[in-house]
Write an enzyme that holds these catalytic residues in place. Sequence first.
Site, mmCIF file in Angstrom:
data_model
loop_
_atom_site.group_PDB
_atom_site.id
_atom_site.type_symbol
_atom_site.label_atom_id
_atom_site.label_comp_id
_atom_site.label_asym_id
_atom_site.label_seq_id
_atom_site.Cartn_x
_atom_site.Cartn_y
_atom_site.Cartn_z
ATOM 1 C CE LYS A 1 21.685 -25.538 28.163
ATOM 2 N NZ LYS A 1 21.792 -26.304 29.429
ATOM 3 C CG ASP B 1 24.954 -22.962 32.511
ATOM 4 O OD1 ASP B 1 24.594 -22.017 33.248
ATOM 5 O OD2 ASP B 1 24.525 -24.138 32.624
ATOM 6 C CE LYS C 1 26.657 -24.899 35.081
ATOM 7 N NZ LYS C 1 25.955 -26.059 35.664
ATOM 8 C CG ASP D 1 25.209 -25.460 28.694
ATOM 9 O OD1 ASP D 1 24.940 -26.676 28.540
ATOM 10 O OD2 ASP D 1 24.607 -24.721 29.493
ATOM 11 C CG ASP E 1 23.374 -24.259 36.972
ATOM 12 O OD1 ASP E 1 23.607 -23.927 35.792
ATOM 13 O OD2 ASP E 1 24.081 -25.045 37.621
ATOM 14 C CD GLU F 1 21.463 -23.001 31.680
ATOM 15 O OE1 GLU F 1 21.426 -23.251 32.900
ATOM 16 O OE2 GLU F 1 22.059 -23.713 30.846
ATOM 17 N NE ARG G 1 15.254 -27.688 33.803
ATOM 18 C CZ ARG G 1 15.366 -28.629 34.730
ATOM 19 N NH1 ARG G 1 14.326 -28.932 35.493
ATOM 20 N NH2 ARG G 1 16.494 -29.287 34.887
HETATM 21 N N1 BES Z 1 24.437 -27.143 31.335
HETATM 22 C C1 BES Z 1 24.040 -27.749 32.554
HETATM 23 C C2 BES Z 1 24.039 -29.284 32.486
HETATM 24 C C3 BES Z 1 25.377 -29.925 32.297
HETATM 25 C C4 BES Z 1 26.100 -30.328 33.397
HETATM 26 C C5 BES Z 1 25.857 -30.184 31.036
HETATM 27 C C6 BES Z 1 27.317 -30.929 33.218
HETATM 28 C C7 BES Z 1 27.086 -30.796 30.866
HETATM 29 C C8 BES Z 1 27.814 -31.168 31.961
HETATM 30 C C9 BES Z 1 22.632 -27.305 32.931
HETATM 31 O O1 BES Z 1 22.290 -26.022 32.550
HETATM 32 C C10 BES Z 1 22.529 -27.360 34.421
HETATM 33 O O2 BES Z 1 23.218 -26.584 35.044
HETATM 34 N N2 BES Z 1 21.689 -28.249 34.935
HETATM 35 C C11 BES Z 1 21.502 -28.379 36.327
HETATM 36 C C12 BES Z 1 20.013 -28.461 36.597
HETATM 37 C C13 BES Z 1 19.663 -28.380 38.056
HETATM 38 C C14 BES Z 1 19.954 -26.981 38.585
HETATM 39 C C15 BES Z 1 18.206 -28.702 38.215
HETATM 40 C C16 BES Z 1 22.193 -29.663 36.777
HETATM 41 O O3 BES Z 1 22.131 -30.659 36.067
HETATM 42 O O4 BES Z 1 22.853 -29.619 37.816
HETATM 43 ZN ZN ZN Z 2 23.294 -25.279 30.910
HETATM 44 MN MN MN Z 3 22.869 -24.554 34.005
#
Ligand code: BES
Ligand code: ZN
Ligand code: MN
Length: 494
Positions: A262, A267, A274, A285, A344, A346, A348
């Site tokens: 990734k 992000d 966020k 990220d 968010d 993104e 996947r």
């Molecule tokens: N980059 C984040 C995941 C993340 C969170 C990495 C905290 C490191 C620390 C990812 O893109 C994300 O925002 N995931 C969301 C998915 C949700 C919207 C289904 C999440 O985990 O909240």
């Molecule tokens: Zn992310």
């Molecule tokens: Mn995200």
Amino acid sequence: MRTPVPTVPTPLVDVEVATAPRRSASPPVVLASTGPVFGPGGDALDTAWTERGEFTGEAGETTEVPDGSGTRVLGTGAGRPADWRRAGAALTRVLAELSEKRSQRVTADVLLPDDVDAAQVRALVLGLLLGGYRFRVTARDAPALPGTVRLVVSDLGYAEVLAAEAARAAEAAAATALARDLANTPSNVKDPQWLAATAAKLADRVPGLSATVRDEKWLASRGFGGVLAVGGGSERPPRFLELVWKPAQPRPESPHVVLVGKGITFDTGGISIKPADGMHLMRTDMAGGGAVISAVLTVARRALPVRVTALVPIAENHVSGSAYRPGDVVRHHGGTTTEVTNTDAEGRMVLADALAYAVGDLAPDVLVDVATLTGAMKVSLGLRTGGLFATSDDLAERITSAGEHVGEAWWRMPLLDEHADAVRSDVADVRQCPPGPGGVTAALFLREFTAGLPWAHLDIAGPARATEDYDEVVEGATGFAARTLVTLVETYTR
Ligand code: BES
Ligand code: ZN
Ligand code: MN
């Protein structure tokens, strides 16, 4: 104009193995296991002071012997590799501190016991190199590194074996350090083009490794709708990086390993933005992308006889009038469509394109993706263990044991059947954010793009960053997964 980044890769301490201490070096470092039970050089010490219990030989405990000789003692605890890693890191931090204080590169000779084994030496070297890692961007020049650390063993034949082990460990440490550098680089510098070009520049210096950077026009012509959707909100257009290692003499039975990382250079969450608290951490990220870039560079430098391709879909997930929206339907490379429910999620979206490209265009035998994918995984496993999902027990076992070998912990998570149908959508082929356990459903979403191949998904949202120094880990990006991936590829050479 000076850019606000140090040169990448940042330098590390040098380590050498020899059969005698340097005459010019400072007094030696004497090792002790828990007790303390001293190793070589211990006989010469007046150890009366240890009876006061000030030094017990715990892993990483270190102090100067109070006899004016300058001899330093360093604890290796119970002697497990993790203890030696901690000891190496503790020593390198002391040497760095002294170097800074004295404004000169302080060195050390470490007297190893005769029964030291290869795993202990590897761990010590990992600790020595990585414990002293720093990423600083200040007006002053970077503080001097400690000088070369010499590991002293008595037996000549054994010294050669251990020197080879130490060199291997130094390469693994360098892989981790580069992955840290890439992830620590701030996102005002690290846009998609910077990440792709930096990786390509490093790859150009390695014989047999080729780099291709695709731009947004190529992505559009190839139908990479996920990468384009995520990258669409940013002024800085997305890229797709492909690094190809084709060994001159591949082993006939060895598989074509495709690594996918990734590469979100920042992000914000996009329209599903966020909260401000902690958003700055999202500059790391692309840690999964950094790990696969660093891993394939190391595999190629070592000329391992296994074909490896690294793919990094790179985009900045930003907010603007051209950003993608919840409710959009996006078509990925290969044709599968996704119903977007949260911008968010993104990671996947971009990984789906890259996995579909791997499956459709590269004929992989083994597929591994690495991503800071879900906050849910961080909650499940904390900050020191990576989540591992796999459709192949053999691959899962290789990854866990590779991690054990290099000091990275993985825990296998289930691809739960009862949630598999939740990824289906009414309006599209798949739904981006199904309800249910977040780390698991994200993995189930990705599985839709892997065509039944042996596949592993490594969710490093937790261990990709550290909030404090411990052992060989330094606060900030950790480089987690880089050395596991190198060792995974190595398992296919045996
Ligand atoms: N980059 C984040 C995941 C993340 C969170 C990495 C905290 C490191 C620390 C990812 O893109 C994300 O925002 N995931 C969301 C998915 C949700 C919207 C289904 C999440 O985990 O909240
Ligand atoms: Zn992310
Ligand atoms: Mn995200």
